[in-house]
Write an enzyme that holds these catalytic residues in place. Structure first.
Site, PDB file in Angstrom:
ATOM      1  N   ARG A  71       0.851  -1.194   0.000  1.00  0.00           N
ATOM      2  CA  ARG A  71       0.000   0.000   0.000  1.00  0.00           C
ATOM      3  C   ARG A  71       0.888   1.246   0.000  1.00  0.00           C
ATOM      4  NH1 ARG A  71      -2.621   3.133   4.833  1.00  0.00           N
ATOM      5  NH2 ARG A  71      -3.875   4.600   3.646  1.00  0.00           N
ATOM      6  N   HIS A 114      -3.090  11.038   0.839  1.00  0.00           N
ATOM      7  CA  HIS A 114      -2.523  10.832   2.178  1.00  0.00           C
ATOM      8  C   HIS A 114      -1.967  12.182   2.626  1.00  0.00           C
ATOM      9  CE1 HIS A 114      -1.097   7.415   4.950  1.00  0.00           C
ATOM     10  NE2 HIS A 114      -0.782   8.535   5.577  1.00  0.00           N
ATOM     11  N   GLU A 159      -7.601   8.454   6.337  1.00  0.00           N
ATOM     12  CA  GLU A 159      -7.904   9.149   7.588  1.00  0.00           C
ATOM     13  C   GLU A 159      -8.436  10.564   7.402  1.00  0.00           C
ATOM     14  OE1 GLU A 159      -4.491   8.942  10.152  1.00  0.00           O
ATOM     15  OE2 GLU A 159      -4.568   6.772  10.256  1.00  0.00           O
ATOM     16  N   ASN A 289      -7.374   1.928   9.875  1.00  0.00           N
ATOM     17  CA  ASN A 289      -6.065   2.046  10.519  1.00  0.00           C
ATOM     18  C   ASN A 289      -6.266   1.917  12.010  1.00  0.00           C
ATOM     19  OD1 ASN A 289      -5.120   2.549   7.975  1.00  0.00           O
ATOM     20  ND2 ASN A 289      -4.678   4.723   8.315  1.00  0.00           N
ATOM     21  N   TYR A 291      -4.290   1.514  15.693  1.00  0.00           N
ATOM     22  CA  TYR A 291      -3.057   1.561  16.473  1.00  0.00           C
ATOM     23  C   TYR A 291      -3.290   1.292  17.949  1.00  0.00           C
ATOM     24  CZ  TYR A 291      -0.642   3.392  12.412  1.00  0.00           C
ATOM     25  OH  TYR A 291      -0.086   3.518  11.169  1.00  0.00           O
ATOM     26  N   GLU A 346      -3.488  -0.050   8.105  1.00  0.00           N
ATOM     27  CA  GLU A 346      -2.306   0.331   8.882  1.00  0.00           C
ATOM     28  C   GLU A 346      -2.426  -0.246  10.287  1.00  0.00           C
ATOM     29  OE1 GLU A 346      -1.376   4.535   9.203  1.00  0.00           O
ATOM     30  OE2 GLU A 346      -1.741   4.819   7.063  1.00  0.00           O
TER      31      GLU A 346
HETATM   32  C1  PNW Z   1      -1.417   7.475  10.727  1.00  0.00           C
HETATM   33  N1  PNW Z   1      -2.214  12.196  15.318  1.00  0.00           N
HETATM   34  O1  PNW Z   1      -1.817   8.621  11.289  1.00  0.00           O
HETATM   35  C2  PNW Z   1      -1.052   7.837   9.322  1.00  0.00           C
HETATM   36  O2  PNW Z   1      -1.917   7.338   8.347  1.00  0.00           O
HETATM   37  C3  PNW Z   1       0.371   7.590   9.010  1.00  0.00           C
HETATM   38  O3  PNW Z   1       0.744   8.446   7.968  1.00  0.00           O
HETATM   39  C4  PNW Z   1       1.206   7.746  10.268  1.00  0.00           C
HETATM   40  O4  PNW Z   1       2.577   7.717  10.008  1.00  0.00           O
HETATM   41  C5  PNW Z   1       0.782   6.653  11.222  1.00  0.00           C
HETATM   42  O5  PNW Z   1      -0.572   6.756  11.517  1.00  0.00           O
HETATM   43  C6  PNW Z   1       1.532   6.608  12.542  1.00  0.00           C
HETATM   44  O6  PNW Z   1       1.236   7.732  13.320  1.00  0.00           O
HETATM   45  C7  PNW Z   1      -1.825   9.410  12.358  1.00  0.00           C
HETATM   46  O7  PNW Z   1      -3.340  12.343  15.857  1.00  0.00           O
HETATM   47  C8  PNW Z   1      -3.002   9.497  13.062  1.00  0.00           C
HETATM   48  O8  PNW Z   1      -1.217  12.885  15.647  1.00  0.00           O
HETATM   49  C9  PNW Z   1      -3.146  10.410  14.043  1.00  0.00           C
HETATM   50  C10 PNW Z   1      -2.087  11.255  14.321  1.00  0.00           C
HETATM   51  C11 PNW Z   1      -0.915  11.182  13.619  1.00  0.00           C
HETATM   52  C12 PNW Z   1      -0.779  10.259  12.637  1.00  0.00           C
END
Ligand code: PNW
Length: 445
Positions: A71, A114, A159, A289, A291, A346
């Site tokens: 991706r 993106h 996002e 995505n 995390y 992600e």
């Molecule tokens: C994702 N925040 O986003 C992105 O899709 C990627 O580009 C990024 O590198 C990855 O997660 C790891 O952070 C984020 O709220 C989502 O600061 C939220 C935030 C930052 C990045």
């Protein structure tokens, strides 16, 4: 049933560099990153991982990883450096990458946006301007026309929450506004642009799959108190439902609209008749995505973002709780909106990696990755229909405002020499994929 897809992900501005090459125009991240104080250590994407020149070697390394799918995102300012000015050289860059992927037997998932909006579009108001939705659809259409034969999954947006709220309310991302109405308009126009692009894809007889990627997090209250319950509902509406509801129910979350009207004067005059029908254009999949989870407690002074509560779980370098099990809760709640196949587009973690004797020992990253894969195998046994998983990220890269200080890669990048060093987690993922192949992916399908 299709076999489960194992992949890895990147994004243009975070890895490419070559910002002045190949006829590329400026993006809002070029502008933002050059402003003092916006980026950690004054980082920019000027060089990044120099992928613009090294992509072929990087794809060869990806082949060694044994993934099914890669991706990546297309930088809109490489394709349209100025309004209405098409740059074939920019398109050619991505075409060559896609041809090489095909040669290697790796399928492509391509994100159209993106976050690197062309600066010319920002000069005309950017996502604050309703016309931006059509500009995006025109750009998307050009990409479909040129590349559809080489792309398996099209992802309109990555996002939209970040591109609207983080960029225009929280001010942490380009263009760096702190204005609730601007953020709401941006969210609306992003969703509208998504729908217009999907409609264009169907109209031209696109032969592959199209969807959108949301960053979703299950939200939990810190305690069972009524106040924390309210905070939890508000955070869920802000981060998750503001996007899920328009896409799948054709409306904004009504409870949250009420809260918002107490906070700003918006009367939602940017919503025009028929907009939600466009946003609801049928999709082939939903990208997610994932995390971490969010645990929130009531804070009477909070604007929208609720106060994150203290938790005692282990945390990544981003300060994010490691909690793979909560992905199951998220997948279950997604199923109340849609039965579409879900791709985890992600998932990954940043740690303090160091090179010792030419190797990077990162047991925490391998553990994080494998635990999430186990959760997905279990989720699919439960019938939650997850079609694939993309680890974020293939390479260490520019972590937006946090600069190069946070390393998410399976591959370590020495930014002085641009040397790539596969980390231990690279080999752990490689071995895991190979073992699944041996078993015919039984655990996932
Ligand atoms: C994702 N925040 O986003 C992105 O899709 C990627 O580009 C990024 O590198 C990855 O997660 C790891 O952070 C984020 O709220 C989502 O600061 C939220 C935030 C930052 C990045």
């Amino acid at each position: 049933m299709e076999p489960f897809v194992f992949g890895t992900a990147t994004a243009a501005y975070q890895i490419e560099g070559g910002v002045q090459e190949g006829g590329r125009g400026l993006s809002i991240w070029d502008t933002f990153s050059r402003q003092p104080g916006k980026m950690k250590d004054g980082a920019t994407g000027e060089v990044a991982c120099d992928y613009y020149h090294r992509w072929k070697d990087d794809l060869a390394l990806m082949k060694q990883l044994g993934i099914d799918s890669y991706r990546f995102s297309i930088a809109w300012p490489r394709i349209f450096p100025q309004q209405g000015v098409y740059n074939p050289e920019g398109m050619q860059f991505y075409k060559e990458i896609l041809l090489e992927l095909r040669r290697l037997g790796i399928s492509a998932a391509v994100t159209l946006y993106h976050w690197d909006l062309p600066q010319w579009a920002q000069n005309l108001g950017g996502w604050d301007n309703r016309d931006c939705a059509q500009w995006f659809a025109d750009y998307a259409q050009k990409c479909f026309a040129e590349l559809d034969g080489l792309v398996t999954l099209w992802i309109t947006h990555n996002e939209p929450f970040c591109a609207s709220f983080v960029s225009n309310l929280e001010g942490r991302h380009a263009p760096g506004n702190r204005d609730l109405e601007k953020a709401l308009r941006a969210a609306h126009h992003l969703l509208l642009s998504h729908g217009l692009a999907v409609q264009a894809y169907r109209k031209m007889g696109g032969r592959h799959q199209i969807g959108i990627t949301l960053n979703l997090a299950p939200v939990y209250p810190a305690t069972a108190s009524f106040a924390d319950g309210l905070a939890c509902a508000a955070q869920d509406a802000y981060q998750n439902r503001w996007f899920l509801e328009p896409l799948f129910h054709g409306q904004y979350p009504q409870d949250f609209c009420m809260l918002l009207s107490a906070r700003c004067a918006t009367d939602f005059d940017f919503v025009q008749p028929g907009d939600f029908a466009v946003m609801q254009a049928p999709l082939d999949f939903l990208g997610v995505n994932f995390y971490t989870r969010n645990v929130v407690e009531f804070d009477p002074t909070a604007l929208l973002l609720q106060h994150p509560a203290y938790t005692d779980l282990p945390k990544t370098e981003m300060g994010w709780d490691v909690c793979p099990e909560t992905l199951t809760d998220l997948l279950r709640s997604i199923r109340t909106y849609t039965k579409l196949p879900v791709y985890i587009t992600e998932n990954g973690s940043a740690w303090q990696d160091t090179v010792t004797d030419g190797a990077v020992h990162d047991p925490q990253r391998a553990d994080y990755l494998l635990r999430h894969l186990q959760v997905l195998a279990q989720a699919n046994r439960e019938g939650l229909n997850v079609a694939g998983y993309y680890y974020w990220s293939f390479l260490d890269n520019l972590e937006w405002a946090r600069g190069y200080s946070k390393r998410f890669g399976l591959v370590y990048v020495d930014y002085r020499t641009q040397r790539r060093i596969p980390k231990d987690s690279f080999f752990a993922y490689r071995d895991f994929i190979a073992a699944q192949r041996g078993e015919g992916c039984a655990a996932y399908d």
